[in-house]
Enzyme design. Structure first.
Site, PDB file in Angstrom:
ATOM      1  N   ASP A  50       0.809  -1.220   0.000  1.00 54.91           N
ATOM      2  CA  ASP A  50       0.000   0.000   0.000  1.00 54.91           C
ATOM      3  C   ASP A  50       0.844   1.274   0.000  1.00 54.91           C
ATOM      4  O   ASP A  50       0.427   2.295  -0.521  1.00 54.91           O
ATOM      5  CB  ASP A  50      -0.937  -0.002   1.235  1.00 54.91           C
ATOM      6  N   TRP A 195      44.688   4.280  21.347  1.00 56.88           N
ATOM      7  CA  TRP A 195      45.605   3.375  22.034  1.00 56.88           C
ATOM      8  C   TRP A 195      45.333   3.433  23.551  1.00 56.88           C
ATOM      9  O   TRP A 195      45.152   4.506  24.110  1.00 56.88           O
ATOM     10  CB  TRP A 195      47.061   3.774  21.739  1.00 56.88           C
ATOM     11  N   ASP A 363      59.097  -8.126  22.552  1.00 55.61           N
ATOM     12  CA  ASP A 363      59.985  -7.285  21.754  1.00 55.61           C
ATOM     13  C   ASP A 363      61.418  -7.269  22.306  1.00 55.61           C
ATOM     14  O   ASP A 363      61.620  -7.296  23.517  1.00 55.61           O
ATOM     15  CB  ASP A 363      59.391  -5.857  21.798  1.00 55.61           C
ATOM     16  N   ARG A 439      56.937   5.363  15.352  1.00 57.14           N
ATOM     17  CA  ARG A 439      57.724   4.508  16.253  1.00 57.14           C
ATOM     18  C   ARG A 439      59.054   4.124  15.593  1.00 57.14           C
ATOM     19  O   ARG A 439      59.498   2.990  15.654  1.00 57.14           O
ATOM     20  CB  ARG A 439      56.945   3.251  16.633  1.00 57.14           C
ATOM     21  N   LYS A 472      53.128 -14.141  19.143  1.00 58.50           N
ATOM     22  CA  LYS A 472      52.358 -12.890  19.236  1.00 58.50           C
ATOM     23  C   LYS A 472      52.726 -12.063  18.013  1.00 58.50           C
ATOM     24  O   LYS A 472      53.888 -11.675  17.855  1.00 58.50           O
ATOM     25  CB  LYS A 472      52.735 -12.165  20.525  1.00 58.50           C
ATOM     26  N   ASP A 474      52.493  -8.764  16.229  1.00 56.31           N
ATOM     27  CA  ASP A 474      52.195  -7.371  16.587  1.00 56.31           C
ATOM     28  C   ASP A 474      52.240  -6.485  15.341  1.00 56.31           C
ATOM     29  O   ASP A 474      52.816  -6.850  14.304  1.00 56.31           O
ATOM     30  CB  ASP A 474      53.242  -6.925  17.619  1.00 56.31           C
ATOM     31  N   MET A 475      51.669  -5.308  15.435  1.00 57.54           N
ATOM     32  CA  MET A 475      51.671  -4.347  14.325  1.00 57.54           C
ATOM     33  C   MET A 475      51.519  -2.970  14.954  1.00 57.54           C
ATOM     34  O   MET A 475      50.444  -2.626  15.425  1.00 57.54           O
ATOM     35  CB  MET A 475      50.469  -4.671  13.426  1.00 57.54           C
ATOM     36  N   ASN A 476      52.629  -2.209  14.982  1.00 58.34           N
ATOM     37  CA  ASN A 476      52.649  -1.023  15.841  1.00 58.34           C
ATOM     38  C   ASN A 476      52.610   0.325  15.152  1.00 58.34           C
ATOM     39  O   ASN A 476      52.916   1.330  15.778  1.00 58.34           O
ATOM     40  CB  ASN A 476      53.885  -1.074  16.736  1.00 58.34           C
ATOM     41  N   CYS A 522      47.811  -8.854  17.520  1.00 57.68           N
ATOM     42  CA  CYS A 522      47.969  -7.678  18.375  1.00 57.68           C
ATOM     43  C   CYS A 522      48.295  -6.525  17.440  1.00 57.68           C
ATOM     44  O   CYS A 522      48.913  -6.736  16.395  1.00 57.68           O
ATOM     45  CB  CYS A 522      49.135  -7.950  19.329  1.00 57.68           C
ATOM     46  N   ASP A 544      46.792  -2.435  25.461  1.00 61.53           N
ATOM     47  CA  ASP A 544      47.991  -2.326  26.298  1.00 61.53           C
ATOM     48  C   ASP A 544      47.622  -1.831  27.691  1.00 61.53           C
ATOM     49  O   ASP A 544      48.455  -1.844  28.594  1.00 61.53           O
ATOM     50  CB  ASP A 544      49.005  -1.370  25.652  1.00 61.53           C
TER      51      ASP A 544
HETATM   52  C1  DGJ Z   1      52.670  -3.260  21.501  1.00 60.11           C
HETATM   53  C2  DGJ Z   1      52.018  -4.421  22.191  1.00 60.11           C
HETATM   54  O1  DGJ Z   1      50.677  -4.156  22.389  1.00 60.11           O
HETATM   55  C3  DGJ Z   1      52.737  -4.686  23.493  1.00 60.11           C
HETATM   56  O2  DGJ Z   1      52.093  -5.704  24.183  1.00 60.11           O
HETATM   57  C4  DGJ Z   1      54.176  -5.023  23.226  1.00 60.11           C
HETATM   58  O3  DGJ Z   1      54.241  -6.228  22.510  1.00 60.11           O
HETATM   59  C5  DGJ Z   1      54.835  -3.901  22.443  1.00 60.11           C
HETATM   60  N1  DGJ Z   1      54.079  -3.557  21.266  1.00 60.11           N
HETATM   61  C6  DGJ Z   1      56.230  -4.287  22.046  1.00 60.11           C
HETATM   62  O4  DGJ Z   1      56.815  -3.388  21.223  1.00 60.11           O
END
Ligand code: DGJ
Length: 723
Positions: A50, A195, A363, A439, A472, A474-476, A522, A544
């Site tokens: 409708d 973060w 690390d 970083r 683990k 990681d990628m920062n 991470c 973190d």
């Molecule tokens: C970021 C991660 O979240 C931490 O737990 C640690 O592994 C650092 N990097 C190390 O550089």
């Protein structure tokens, strides 16, 4: 179950409690309804014949008004739809206009595969997939809109495949994965942060216009999570309607809500169009990642539990998902970069004395890394710190009866590294333009096969050599100057999607080579917490920020979509390294118990009492891990004074309740915590007292007053079977 009435042009997708009704009007597929289950006989009424827009046949000469209000399931650009579109494809003549007309459908028992992408799997479950074929003749483009139903879930998995059936390449500029339409007043829930403050819940009214969140930094991001929910203003944890969309993807994404002038809200999710394009050659296909749709007529809690079950049963593949994880101690907050082999072995001895199962070396173990200014890419033992090498270290740790885990940041390269000196061209950079450091590092160009091969080899060698049980990943840093010399100028916007496909490829290869490996993703804390990553790793480092009070809030937000058992959670030292706050040692354990549970502090600095407490905490973890992994999760309370949650066993015979007092507010009425998920007429026992499920759910469980801030109680209730 999928029901199609071709004559009436109605498609109904039924899960156990929901229905989605799609309709074919004048050759275009629209979404008529998505919500609580309705009867087949009612479906035509739900198509609202409708009030539907006049079709071009009914109102010749007026096609624009049709497209401008019709709820196209896959809205395209150029024919009169001025709301957000899901699809844009630039053709040879430079035009983006497409008109996707329905040309047929099919139903499949097998779920179509999405090559190279994380995707829900159908193991041990009957499924049905409806594929709608939408076609633009002029462009030669076919869009296949796929909806998969799972017998054991309310979740519907939606994805899209675009095929170029024409004779010329088309440039895909926007290929979203899902579009829903809802009516009435709604609020939008998103998970936002940065973060150390990931996934804080925001709830706001959906008003006219477009509200959009997303990421263009290369990861799904700390800023916005690829999960959204739309709820009624009156919806709570336990009542009211809620719809969810979760993206099975870890890179740039967009999610939006647009309320139009018909008071209809369009929700969309997919690859972020600002950083995407894809040249599609004739005969080729492009697959858009999957979106998990979910609906609950009874509150947000139920929506979340629907996602938790689905993620456990259909997204996480790791054999670890149903296993008790080894209790680990991670070296990061214990030593940061300041360690050597002697210190590590002392750490290992103490870990063993505390009754822990695994040492994770974070690390700093590679190249000549002493701080964050060097060595990413040089994945071999740091000779200064570990002169005997990784094989030796692995053996020493295992001699102590501990498993060995290790940290990598595979996607990165330090300018001060052997790898950079050898292959500066492997860093993501634009020739002739200075690169932006973050970083002190650059990102590796994972769109290149040779880079992926190098990374896999490096990681596999270390894992093999040191007999690594856990990685683990990681990628920062975020991606800047997105560019790869391997693609021509007009295809540079393929970079981001190709990059994340590269990440997926390496993780897939690692898991195939080391099927027992426990992988934890991470990204500078929880910057890539999404269903895409969960396809590869059964757990993701949540944040973190390990301050118990903040963490409780972060984990509550995360639980809107993601199961607690996949949240990486550790007990760290106080004052907390990030917030400076002191919380009770037991409170920190109670918060970590709701996640993967582990430690991240210098064990050598513990007092004898704390060592005993660790033994007590790990015993609690083992005693209740069947509940925290296999139980159903209920968010009970969250305000400035308390955060409380509950796990209930699948048989509803026991429940584990956690109450954190964030901030003491004296002289208040006794806290009665309303529990959920129990059998109302059954009796549950706590400390010799009996309560019926009905009492606990209606009046609540009385909680003894707590003294101080950051203190907590863990309460375990079991059902009493009548003699
Ligand atoms: C970021 C991660 O979240 C931490 O737990 C640690 O592994 C650092 N990097 C190390 O550089």
């Amino acid at each position: 179950m999928i029901k199609i009435d071709e004559k009436k042009g109605i498609f109904i997708l039924y899960t156990k409690h929901t229905a989605m009704i799609l309709q074919n009007l004048a050759g275009f597929i629209g979404m008529a309804y998505y919500g609580e289950k309705i009867k087949i006989a009612e479906s035509e009424y739900f198509c609202r014949t409708d009030v539907r827009p006049y079709t071009p046949e009914e109102l010749p000469g007026e096609e624009v008004s049709f497209h401008s209000i019709y709820p196209h399931v896959y809205p395209f650009y150029g024919c009169g739809n001025y709301r957000e579109t899901a699809f844009r494809a630039e053709q040879e003549n430079g035009s983006d206009t497409c008109c996707l007309k329905y040309i047929g459908c099919s139903i499949m028992k097998e779920k179509p595969k999405l090559p190279g992408l994380p995707q829900s799997f159908t193991k041990n479950c009957n499924t049905e997939t409806l594929i709608l074929y939408l076609h633009d003749e002029t462009a030669g483009v076919l869009a296949e809109i796929m909806y998969t139903l799972f017998q054991d879930s309310e979740v519907i998995a939606q994805s899209v495949r675009i095929q170029n059936q024409g004779e010329n390449p088309v440039m895909l500029k926007k290929v979203l994965s899902s579009c829903l339409y809802l009516e009435g007043d709604l609020e939008l829930i998103t998970l936002n942060g940065t973060w150390a403050r990931e996934r804080y819940v925001q709830r706001e009214r959906i008003n006219y216009g477009v509200k959009q969140i997303g990421s263009i930094n290369g990861a799904s991001s700390h800023t916005h999570n690829p999960f959204i929910a739309a709820v009624r203003p009156e919806t709570t944890e336990t009542q009211g309607e809620a719809w969810g969309m979760a993206f099975v993807y870890s890179g740039n994404f967009t999610a939006s809500a647009e309320k139009d002038f018909q008071d209809r809200t369009q929700l969309m999710m997919g690859l972020h169009p600002e950083t995407f394009s894809w040249e599609l050659e004739p005969g080729k296909s492009f697959y858009a990642p999957e979106v998990l749709l979910n609906y609950s007529a009874r509150g947000l809690g139920r929506l979340s539990r629907g996602y938790h079950d689905f993620i456990m049963n259909h997204i996480i593949r790791s054999k670890w998902k149903n296993r008790e994880r080894p209790v680990l101690v991670n070296s990061w907050e214990a030593f940061y970069f300041d360690f050597d082999a002697e210190k590590l072995l002392h750490f290992a001895d103490t870990a063993l004395a505390c009754g822990l199962d695994m040492l994770v070396l974070d690390d700093g173990w590679f190249g000549h890394r002493e701080d964050d200014t060097s060595s990413l890419g040089d994945w071999f033992a740091n000779e200064e710190k570990i002169p005997e090498g990784m094989e030796w270290l692995g053996e020493e740790i295992q001699k102590r009866n501990l498993k060995f885990g290790i940290w990598f940041e595979p996607e990165m390269i330090s300018p001060d590294s052997e790898l950079f000196r050898k292959h500066p061209e492997w860093a993501v950079q634009i020739p002739g333009r200075a690169g932006t450091l973050s970083r002190n590092q650059y990102v590796l160009d994972l769109t290149r096969q040779e880079v992926r091969t190098y990374l896999f080899r490096c990681m596999a060698d270390v894992i093999h050599e040191a007999d690594i049980s856990y990685v683990k990943w990681d990628m920062n840093r975020q991606i800047t100057e997105a560019y790869t010399p391997t693609l021509p100028a007009h295809r540079q916007k393929e970079f981001f999607h190709r990059y994340i496909l590269g990440v997926y490829e390496i993780q897939e290869q690692l898991l195939k080579t080391f099927p027992d490996l426990l992988l934890e993703n991470c990204a500078g804390g929880g910057g890539r917490f999404d269903c895409g990553m969960l396809y590869y790793s059964p757990q993701i480092w949540c944040s973190d920020n390990t301050d118990a009070c903040d963490r409780a809030e972060i984990q509550m937000g995360t639980s809107l979509c993601y199961p607690p058992s996949c949240m990486g959670a550790h007990i760290s030292a106080c004052p907390n390294h990030i917030t400076g706050r002191n919380t009770d040692f037991m409170t920190r354990a109670h918060v970590a118990l709701a996640g993967t549970f582990g430690y991240e502090l210098n064990l050598m600095r513990l007092t004898d009492t704390q060592v005993r407490q660790i033994q007590e905490q790990t015993a609690i973890y083992h005693a209740y891990s069947h509940l925290t992994r296999g139980g159903r999760f209920y968010r009970l309370m969250q305000n400035e004074n308390y955060i409380a949650w509950q796990f209930v066993s699948p048989e509803q015979t026991e429940t584990l309740v956690t109450v954190i007092q964030i901030r003491n507010s004296p002289n208040q009425a006794r806290l009665h915590l309303k529990l959920q998920g129990l059998i109302p007429e059954s009796c549950y026992a706590l400390d010799g007292k009996l309560y019926t499920g009905g009492q606990l759910m209606r009046i609540g469980l009385p909680v003894e007053p707590l003294w101080g801030d950051g203190v907590s109680r863990l309460l375990h209730l079991t059902i009493e079977i009548a003699e």
